[in-house]
Write an enzyme that holds these catalytic residues in place. Structure first.
Site, PDB file in Angstrom:
ATOM      1  N   ASP A  18      48.305 -18.792  41.829  1.00 51.98           N
ATOM      2  CA  ASP A  18      49.572 -19.353  41.364  1.00 51.98           C
ATOM      3  C   ASP A  18      50.727 -18.953  42.282  1.00 51.98           C
ATOM      4  O   ASP A  18      50.663 -17.931  42.958  1.00 51.98           O
ATOM      5  CB  ASP A  18      49.827 -18.889  39.926  1.00 51.98           C
ATOM      6  CG  ASP A  18      50.877 -19.736  39.212  1.00 51.98           C
ATOM      7  OD1 ASP A  18      51.100 -20.897  39.626  1.00 51.98           O
ATOM      8  OD2 ASP A  18      51.477 -19.235  38.250  1.00 51.98           O
ATOM      9  N   ARG A  22      56.717 -22.156  43.999  1.00 50.14           N
ATOM     10  CA  ARG A  22      57.865 -21.270  44.196  1.00 50.14           C
ATOM     11  C   ARG A  22      57.952 -20.795  45.644  1.00 50.14           C
ATOM     12  O   ARG A  22      59.040 -20.673  46.211  1.00 50.14           O
ATOM     13  CB  ARG A  22      57.779 -20.072  43.225  1.00 50.14           C
ATOM     14  CG  ARG A  22      58.229 -20.425  41.815  1.00 50.14           C
ATOM     15  CD  ARG A  22      57.768 -19.393  40.815  1.00 50.14           C
ATOM     16  NE  ARG A  22      56.343 -19.525  40.536  1.00 50.14           N
ATOM     17  CZ  ARG A  22      55.630 -18.630  39.872  1.00 50.14           C
ATOM     18  NH1 ARG A  22      56.207 -17.533  39.429  1.00 50.14           N
ATOM     19  NH2 ARG A  22      54.352 -18.855  39.627  1.00 50.14           N
ATOM     20  N   TRP A  23      56.812 -20.551  46.248  1.00 49.78           N
ATOM     21  CA  TRP A  23      56.779 -20.149  47.655  1.00 49.78           C
ATOM     22  C   TRP A  23      57.445 -21.233  48.516  1.00 49.78           C
ATOM     23  O   TRP A  23      58.269 -20.936  49.382  1.00 49.78           O
ATOM     24  CB  TRP A  23      55.322 -19.942  48.099  1.00 49.78           C
ATOM     25  CG  TRP A  23      55.132 -19.489  49.517  1.00 49.78           C
ATOM     26  CD1 TRP A  23      55.034 -18.199  49.967  1.00 49.78           C
ATOM     27  CD2 TRP A  23      55.011 -20.328  50.677  1.00 49.78           C
ATOM     28  NE1 TRP A  23      54.858 -18.182  51.331  1.00 49.78           N
ATOM     29  CE2 TRP A  23      54.840 -19.471  51.782  1.00 49.78           C
ATOM     30  CE3 TRP A  23      55.017 -21.709  50.883  1.00 49.78           C
ATOM     31  CZ2 TRP A  23      54.679 -19.955  53.092  1.00 49.78           C
ATOM     32  CZ3 TRP A  23      54.866 -22.206  52.181  1.00 49.78           C
ATOM     33  CH2 TRP A  23      54.693 -21.329  53.268  1.00 49.78           C
ATOM     34  N   ARG A  31      56.747 -28.997  47.412  1.00 49.72           N
ATOM     35  CA  ARG A  31      55.706 -28.224  46.726  1.00 49.72           C
ATOM     36  C   ARG A  31      54.344 -28.355  47.406  1.00 49.72           C
ATOM     37  O   ARG A  31      53.575 -27.395  47.493  1.00 49.72           O
ATOM     38  CB  ARG A  31      55.588 -28.679  45.265  1.00 49.72           C
ATOM     39  CG  ARG A  31      56.821 -28.367  44.410  1.00 49.72           C
ATOM     40  CD  ARG A  31      56.593 -28.812  42.967  1.00 49.72           C
ATOM     41  NE  ARG A  31      55.434 -28.150  42.398  1.00 49.72           N
ATOM     42  CZ  ARG A  31      55.471 -26.949  41.813  1.00 49.72           C
ATOM     43  NH1 ARG A  31      56.598 -26.313  41.667  1.00 49.72           N
ATOM     44  NH2 ARG A  31      54.371 -26.409  41.345  1.00 49.72           N
ATOM     45  N   HIS A  35      51.086 -25.776  48.583  1.00 50.12           N
ATOM     46  CA  HIS A  35      49.635 -25.883  48.346  1.00 50.12           C
ATOM     47  C   HIS A  35      48.878 -25.812  49.676  1.00 50.12           C
ATOM     48  O   HIS A  35      47.801 -25.238  49.761  1.00 50.12           O
ATOM     49  CB  HIS A  35      49.314 -27.191  47.614  1.00 50.12           C
ATOM     50  CG  HIS A  35      49.950 -27.287  46.256  1.00 50.12           C
ATOM     51  ND1 HIS A  35      49.882 -26.269  45.333  1.00 50.12           N
ATOM     52  CD2 HIS A  35      50.695 -28.264  45.669  1.00 50.12           C
ATOM     53  CE1 HIS A  35      50.545 -26.612  44.243  1.00 50.12           C
ATOM     54  NE2 HIS A  35      51.058 -27.817  44.420  1.00 50.12           N
ATOM     55  N   SER A  63      43.984 -27.391  37.027  1.00 49.25           N
ATOM     56  CA  SER A  63      43.620 -27.273  35.616  1.00 49.25           C
ATOM     57  C   SER A  63      43.668 -28.632  34.920  1.00 49.25           C
ATOM     58  O   SER A  63      44.249 -29.591  35.435  1.00 49.25           O
ATOM     59  CB  SER A  63      44.581 -26.300  34.912  1.00 49.25           C
ATOM     60  OG  SER A  63      45.837 -26.921  34.686  1.00 49.25           O
ATOM     61  N   THR A  64      43.078 -28.676  33.734  1.00 47.74           N
ATOM     62  CA  THR A  64      43.133 -29.917  32.950  1.00 47.74           C
ATOM     63  C   THR A  64      44.579 -30.246  32.555  1.00 47.74           C
ATOM     64  O   THR A  64      44.878 -31.386  32.212  1.00 47.74           O
ATOM     65  CB  THR A  64      42.274 -29.799  31.662  1.00 47.74           C
ATOM     66  OG1 THR A  64      42.579 -28.562  31.001  1.00 47.74           O
ATOM     67  CG2 THR A  64      40.781 -29.833  31.970  1.00 47.74           C
ATOM     68  N   ARG A  69      51.738 -33.030  36.179  1.00 46.74           N
ATOM     69  CA  ARG A  69      52.660 -32.935  37.312  1.00 46.74           C
ATOM     70  C   ARG A  69      52.930 -34.303  37.929  1.00 46.74           C
ATOM     71  O   ARG A  69      52.169 -35.245  37.694  1.00 46.74           O
ATOM     72  CB  ARG A  69      52.070 -31.984  38.356  1.00 46.74           C
ATOM     73  CG  ARG A  69      51.947 -30.591  37.799  1.00 46.74           C
ATOM     74  CD  ARG A  69      51.481 -29.622  38.846  1.00 46.74           C
ATOM     75  NE  ARG A  69      51.378 -28.290  38.257  1.00 46.74           N
ATOM     76  CZ  ARG A  69      51.478 -27.158  38.937  1.00 46.74           C
ATOM     77  NH1 ARG A  69      51.664 -27.179  40.235  1.00 46.74           N
ATOM     78  NH2 ARG A  69      51.373 -26.008  38.322  1.00 46.74           N
ATOM     79  N   LEU A 129      27.677 -15.393  49.370  1.00 49.74           N
ATOM     80  CA  LEU A 129      28.696 -15.543  48.325  1.00 49.74           C
ATOM     81  C   LEU A 129      28.584 -16.891  47.617  1.00 49.74           C
ATOM     82  O   LEU A 129      28.503 -17.936  48.256  1.00 49.74           O
ATOM     83  CB  LEU A 129      30.091 -15.439  48.976  1.00 49.74           C
ATOM     84  CG  LEU A 129      31.291 -15.691  48.049  1.00 49.74           C
ATOM     85  CD1 LEU A 129      31.487 -14.532  47.084  1.00 49.74           C
ATOM     86  CD2 LEU A 129      32.561 -15.930  48.861  1.00 49.74           C
TER      87      LEU A 129
HETATM   88  C1  IPE Z   1      47.338 -22.264  36.538  1.00 48.48           C
HETATM   89  O1  IPE Z   1      48.617 -22.304  37.070  1.00 48.48           O
HETATM   90  C2  IPE Z   1      46.481 -23.308  37.167  1.00 48.48           C
HETATM   91  C3  IPE Z   1      46.113 -23.088  38.564  1.00 48.48           C
HETATM   92  C4  IPE Z   1      46.443 -22.057  39.290  1.00 48.48           C
HETATM   93  C5  IPE Z   1      45.299 -24.120  39.142  1.00 48.48           C
HETATM   94  P1  IPE Z   1      49.779 -23.154  36.376  1.00 48.48           P
HETATM   95  O2  IPE Z   1      50.979 -22.994  37.245  1.00 48.48           O
HETATM   96  O3  IPE Z   1      49.316 -24.531  36.124  1.00 48.48           O
HETATM   97  O4  IPE Z   1      49.960 -22.409  34.986  1.00 48.48           O
HETATM   98  P2  IPE Z   1      51.205 -22.283  34.016  1.00 48.48           P
HETATM   99  O5  IPE Z   1      51.762 -23.663  33.830  1.00 48.48           O
HETATM  100  O6  IPE Z   1      52.181 -21.367  34.678  1.00 48.48           O
HETATM  101  O7  IPE Z   1      50.646 -21.683  32.768  1.00 48.48           O
HETATM  102  C1  IPE Z   2      49.374 -23.000  41.707  1.00 47.54           C
HETATM  103  O1  IPE Z   2      50.684 -23.003  42.184  1.00 47.54           O
HETATM  104  C2  IPE Z   2      48.583 -24.172  42.207  1.00 47.54           C
HETATM  105  C3  IPE Z   2      48.315 -25.191  41.177  1.00 47.54           C
HETATM  106  C4  IPE Z   2      48.597 -25.082  39.909  1.00 47.54           C
HETATM  107  C5  IPE Z   2      47.665 -26.395  41.635  1.00 47.54           C
HETATM  108  P1  IPE Z   2      51.843 -23.742  41.398  1.00 47.54           P
HETATM  109  O2  IPE Z   2      51.971 -25.107  41.965  1.00 47.54           O
HETATM  110  O3  IPE Z   2      51.664 -23.653  39.945  1.00 47.54           O
HETATM  111  O4  IPE Z   2      53.093 -22.861  41.849  1.00 47.54           O
HETATM  112  P2  IPE Z   2      54.315 -22.437  40.950  1.00 47.54           P
HETATM  113  O5  IPE Z   2      53.760 -21.688  39.779  1.00 47.54           O
HETATM  114  O6  IPE Z   2      55.019 -23.677  40.563  1.00 47.54           O
HETATM  115  O7  IPE Z   2      55.113 -21.555  41.861  1.00 47.54           O
HETATM  116 MG    MG Z   3      52.211 -22.259  38.566  1.00 45.19          MG
END
Ligand code: IPE
Ligand code: IPE
Ligand code: MG
Length: 240
Positions: A18, A22-23, A31, A35, A63-64, A69, A129
């Site tokens: 995660d 934000r990075w 965004r 990724h 995630s589901t 997004r 692995l």
């Molecule tokens: C969890 O991160 C899912 C993945 C890292 C793929 P999210 O950013 O989707 O989770 P929430 O919304 O902060 O709970």
């Molecule tokens: C996790 O990073 C990757 C996915 C959920 C696909 P985020 O995209 O959730 O990053 P933040 O939490 O918004 O910084």
């Molecule tokens: Mg996130």
């Protein structure tokens, strides 16, 4: 690696990757660029997992709930799956890594599915692995799927309801045959599991780091393992 005990490396490490968004935001970038940067971290972490002798590495990639997004972010993530497989398959094969995908990846775009199938097929005979990538994965959906499979076995008479056991659920999860993760690492600072490995995490040690996933390095990984090794795992019992 100096501060970790190589004789007590967790067999199964799971990571909630995660903080990509934000990075990117902190750098004034889109965004999707976050990724993309996260993909580079993943390369290093897979490599380091092999070096450490971790047997199973499970990473949460989509995630589901992530379908909520914006469409361009979702399609950007799935494009990165294709790019990841193209750029990494050689090194993964050379390092004897076996790729597996957990979650309902049938809903992904065709080119992503082709890339995944290629990665699975190419690494199927590898014995190092085991690398699980969670894509369109949700812990509750996984448990529901297992319950449904077990219900079918009960309805057909292959299993009797009285004999239903925890192992029968475990055996019907995507992670059937794998040990539960001893350690779950979450980057990006949030202290929740976000529907990740809901069944399997019952006794996992959780390590949360504020470091955003694109900045998560092998050194940070070692720190998380050292933290895991400092924990007293009681499993409901008392200190030995
Ligand atoms: C969890 O991160 C899912 C993945 C890292 C793929 P999210 O950013 O989707 O989770 P929430 O919304 O902060 O709970
Ligand atoms: C996790 O990073 C990757 C996915 C959920 C696909 P985020 O995209 O959730 O990053 P933040 O939490 O918004 O910084
Ligand atoms: Mg996130």
């Amino acid at each position: 690696m100096s501060n970790i005990d190589l004789n007590r490396i967790p067999r199964h490490v799971a990571i909630i990757m995660d903080g990509n968004g934000r990075w990117a935001k902190e750098r004034g970038m889109a965004r999707v660029q976050g990724h993309k940067a996260g993909m580079e971290s993943l390369r290093e972490i897979v490599r380091h997992s092999s070096e450490l002798g971790v047997q199973y590495l499970t990473v949460y990639a989509f995630s589901t709930e992530n379908w909520k997004r914006p469409e361009d972010e979702v399609s950007g993530i799935f494009k990165l799956v294709v790019i990841y497989v193209k750029s990494e398959i050689r090194e993964l094969s050379a390092n004897n890594v076996k790729v597996n995908v957990i979650g309902d990846w049938s809903r992904l775009p065709a080119d992503s599915k082709d890339a995944i199938q290629y990665a699975i097929d190419t690494t199927a005979a590898n014995t190092g692995l085991q690398f699980n990538i969670a894509l369109n994965y949700g812990g509750r959906a996984e448990i529901l799927r297992a319950a449904r499979l077990l219900a079918e076995d009960i309805a057909s008479g292959r299993v009797s309801a009285e004999d239903a056991s925890e192992d029968m659920i475990s055996d019907r999860l995507y992670t059937a045959g794998m040990p539960d993760p001893e350690l779950i690492i979450r980057t990006g600072g949030e202290q929740r599991l976000s529907n990740f490995l809901t069944w399997q995490s019952a006794y996992s040690e959780l390590v949360v780091t504020p470091v955003y996933w694109p900045d998560f390095s092998p050194e940070e990984y070692d720190k998380a393992i050292a933290e895991y090794q400092s924990r007293d795992r009681r499993f409901g019992g008392i200190k030995a």
